[in-house]
Design an enzyme around this catalytic site. Sequence first.
Site, PDB file in Angstrom:
ATOM      1  N   GLU A  46       0.822  -1.207   0.000  1.00  0.00           N
ATOM      2  CA  GLU A  46       0.000   0.000   0.000  1.00  0.00           C
ATOM      3  C   GLU A  46       0.864   1.268   0.000  1.00  0.00           C
ATOM      4  O   GLU A  46       1.792   1.403   0.793  1.00  0.00           O
ATOM      5  CB  GLU A  46      -0.910  -0.012   1.233  1.00  0.00           C
ATOM      6  CG  GLU A  46      -1.835   1.180   1.359  1.00  0.00           C
ATOM      7  CD  GLU A  46      -2.740   1.080   2.578  1.00  0.00           C
ATOM      8  OE1 GLU A  46      -3.703   1.847   2.654  1.00  0.00           O
ATOM      9  OE2 GLU A  46      -2.474   0.225   3.453  1.00  0.00           O
ATOM     10  N   LYS A 116      -9.109   3.069  -2.740  1.00  0.00           N
ATOM     11  CA  LYS A 116      -9.468   2.471  -1.451  1.00  0.00           C
ATOM     12  C   LYS A 116     -10.852   2.967  -1.038  1.00  0.00           C
ATOM     13  O   LYS A 116     -11.133   4.172  -1.027  1.00  0.00           O
ATOM     14  CB  LYS A 116      -8.418   2.834  -0.397  1.00  0.00           C
ATOM     15  CG  LYS A 116      -8.527   2.082   0.919  1.00  0.00           C
ATOM     16  CD  LYS A 116      -7.323   2.396   1.789  1.00  0.00           C
ATOM     17  CE  LYS A 116      -7.305   1.603   3.084  1.00  0.00           C
ATOM     18  NZ  LYS A 116      -6.085   1.878   3.875  1.00  0.00           N
ATOM     19  N   CYS A 152      -5.865  -2.965   1.678  1.00  0.00           N
ATOM     20  CA  CYS A 152      -5.698  -3.048   3.138  1.00  0.00           C
ATOM     21  C   CYS A 152      -7.033  -3.091   3.883  1.00  0.00           C
ATOM     22  O   CYS A 152      -7.662  -4.132   3.967  1.00  0.00           O
ATOM     23  CB  CYS A 152      -4.812  -1.900   3.624  1.00  0.00           C
ATOM     24  SG  CYS A 152      -4.067  -2.221   5.248  1.00  0.00           S
TER      25      CYS A 152
END
Length: 555
Positions: A46, A116, A152
């Site tokens: 990430e 994200k 994540c």
Amino acid sequence: MISDRFRLAVAQLNPTVGDVAGNADLVRKARLDAASQGADLVLTSELVLAGYLPEDLVLKPAFVRRCMEAAETLARETADGGPGLILGSPWRSEEGKVYNAALLLDQGEIKAVRYKYDLPNYSVFDEKRVFAAGPLPGPVDFRGVRIGLPICEDIWNDEVCECLEETGAELLLVPNGSPYWEHRAEHRLQVVVSRVVQTGLPLVYCNQLGGQDELVFDGGSFALHADRSLAFQMPQFETALGISDWKRHGDTWLCENGSVAKLPDLDEANWRACVMGLGDYVTKNGFPGVVLGLSGGIDSAICAAMAVDALGADKVHAIMLPYRYTSEESITDAAACAKALGIRYDTVPISEPVEGFRSALSNLFAGTKEDTTEENLQSRARGVILMAVSNKFGHMVMTTGNKSEMSVGYATLYGDMNGGYNPIKDLYKTQVYHLAEWRNNNRPEGLLGPGGEVIPSNIITKVPTAELRENQTDQDSLPPYDVLDDILECLVEDEMSVGDIEKRGHDRALIHRIEHLLYIAEYKRRQAPPGVKITERNFGKDRRYPITNRFRDRS
């Protein structure tokens, strides 16, 4: 077009926040290494271009622009016919919003961008402050394989992976920036198992490595098949490039040759985290080494051992700073510890500066009794001397206070709290003793310190004392550390009530006293240097209490 098999490289890298060019080079070298091993695709962690956590750097347009330019350069380089690349980077949309993004680079282009969706805003994370949340993502097509790219936190809840499965993803590749704390690896595995069960898809978890201020990213990248069996396991606390071959079997993908690294046990993991956090803080900030006061006590001894493991003996300078209350035993023990570690060891007596301070204050203090004021002059004289050595030679002063002492304020501002970094800031005193014993019996591979007894046994077994007055021991002011630490863990880690702590067998008046000391020491902790996060609730990013606070639990 690859549709039935592909070779995946997982790049477990140690980026530096803000060093966009350096981070791009890490990615570039990993891709070249992967290409030499026949990889078709390279997965990175990430925000690897920015380094993680970039915090408010993301609010600087120039920083985001530099990351995007570096990503575009790396995309052009994929025109060489080598592997594609999944790259983590901040990304500004045409509408001007900045996202935490995963980019698919291949054949000279940025083929796809995914944002994200689930931005964490708890514990050490504050992503809603700097990033916009993306829409629910669909899969990307890579040479005939439909890949889901949850980022994540997107796998810590079920919404994103459910959407990816429903829209045709065959495999989940997850860039992560998941920091270390105790038992974190087991927690990650549980989360991944949940997503695999939910979706019926294999999942590859690529985690960042390295120290970033108070956080340590431990790597430990791994993958699970759709049946929850382990496809591969990469090491913790090591830079690594994991190569695995994946083949389509019916409606799923199987890893044919994944290797499985042995993960360290809890003691080794905690030690390695402290060592990595300290080492990366020193080297990434450009210090040539560290200097510390070596008192003959357990805290400074374990910090010296960690520093040698992280940096090598030639980069650690220990100084004994004796005063009239310093025992011969302490002087002998400190010298023995320095010899065992092979570090430079000097003695700088502090009698003259302390007496100078006392003389300068004699008129103001006339008619008063000696108390902790005079004791603290010793600690502050030591702090001034260590900072002078740091200024003269450039070495960072390393502080050595443990979590037990920092909890109750058993530390001196502008004295033993002086310094740039503290590797044991989040270790309770009982943990310090335990890890000292452990290190004397273990030397993990890759560390730079010697084997054998690096912390003399007398330092571990003798009664702890700050030696600021005659015949002083820590237990003059504090309960035994096993009692203190249990109460503190209840108050700090678990936020338990006084009544519930009392049920564990502790004296109610003592609990009230410890709670009071914990609250009134908040102003000291706000001025303490950063240190490695080991527990789930470290002082700083995790536990944020007001300094001005009259609440006391008297229920």
